[in-house]
Motif scaffolding. Structure first.
Motif, mmCIF file in Angstrom:
data_model
loop_
_atom_site.group_PDB
_atom_site.id
_atom_site.type_symbol
_atom_site.label_atom_id
_atom_site.label_comp_id
_atom_site.label_asym_id
_atom_site.label_seq_id
_atom_site.Cartn_x
_atom_site.Cartn_y
_atom_site.Cartn_z
ATOM 1 N N HIS A 29 26.652 64.234 71.689
ATOM 2 C CA HIS A 29 25.518 64.758 72.449
ATOM 3 C C HIS A 29 25.640 64.477 73.950
ATOM 4 O O HIS A 29 24.685 64.619 74.698
ATOM 5 N N GLY A 30 26.826 64.026 74.379
ATOM 6 C CA GLY A 30 27.092 63.882 75.798
ATOM 7 C C GLY A 30 26.768 62.528 76.412
ATOM 8 O O GLY A 30 26.868 62.361 77.620
ATOM 9 N N GLU A 31 26.403 61.560 75.602
ATOM 10 C CA GLU A 31 26.090 60.244 76.157
ATOM 11 C C GLU A 31 27.352 59.424 76.392
ATOM 12 O O GLU A 31 28.352 59.584 75.694
ATOM 13 N N THR A 32 27.303 58.551 77.376
ATOM 14 C CA THR A 32 28.359 57.593 77.649
ATOM 15 C C THR A 32 27.945 56.272 77.021
ATOM 16 O O THR A 32 26.790 55.875 77.113
ATOM 17 N N ILE A 33 28.885 55.592 76.384
ATOM 18 C CA ILE A 33 28.596 54.328 75.719
ATOM 19 C C ILE A 33 29.291 53.208 76.495
ATOM 20 O O ILE A 33 30.500 53.258 76.717
ATOM 21 N N ILE A 34 28.524 52.213 76.885
ATOM 22 C CA ILE A 34 29.079 51.023 77.540
ATOM 23 C C ILE A 34 29.055 49.908 76.499
ATOM 24 O O ILE A 34 28.009 49.600 75.937
ATOM 25 N N VAL A 35 30.211 49.324 76.231
ATOM 26 C CA VAL A 35 30.333 48.288 75.204
ATOM 27 C C VAL A 35 30.462 46.939 75.895
ATOM 28 O O VAL A 35 31.271 46.779 76.811
ATOM 29 N N THR A 36 29.658 45.979 75.429
ATOM 30 C CA THR A 36 29.687 44.648 76.030
ATOM 31 C C THR A 36 30.048 43.594 74.991
ATOM 32 O O THR A 36 29.805 43.758 73.800
ATOM 33 N N ARG A 37 30.625 42.518 75.483
ATOM 34 C CA ARG A 37 30.894 41.322 74.678
ATOM 35 C C ARG A 37 30.417 40.139 75.510
ATOM 36 O O ARG A 37 30.852 39.978 76.646
#
Length: 107
Positions: A29-37
């Motif tokens: 759906h066009g979203e950007t995902i930022i992954v954190t640790r």
């Protein structure tokens, strides 16, 4: 999962592991995902670029020659890109993949 901006969300690595299908749906759906640790960004997952997808599809269908497109440096040259040469084996997808690999090697 928490929303940062309207087109981006921030999730933890654990959330990504547990909710991979939902994450992929959001990317569709066009979203950007930022992954954190541990609160630090470790990755940014981007949705497919529609223009890049269109070029890849056209190459797979033999509508454009990726090698010729790679050599084009101006909009005028890009507009003159021809159809990919016909394959005697009809193996357009393999040829497109080879062209992409050659393009990656030129970077």
């Amino acid at each position: 999962m928490s929303d940062d901006m309207s087109d981006s969300i921030t999730i933890t690595v654990r959330d990504l592991q547990r909710n991979a299908a939902a994450v992929l749906k959001r990317l569709e759906h066009g979203e950007t995902i930022i992954v954190t640790r541990h609160g630090k960004t470790v990755a940014r997952i981007l949705p497919p670029d529609p223009a890049e997808e269109a070029i890849n599809q056209a190459a797979a269908e033999g509508l454009i020659d990726l090698a010729e497109l790679a050599r084009a440096r101006t909009a005028q040259q890009t507009a003159r890109v021809h159809r990919a040469p016909a394959s005697p084996r009809g193996d357009v997808a393999s040829e497109a993949l080879q062209s992409l690999r050659e393009l990656e090697g030129d970077r």
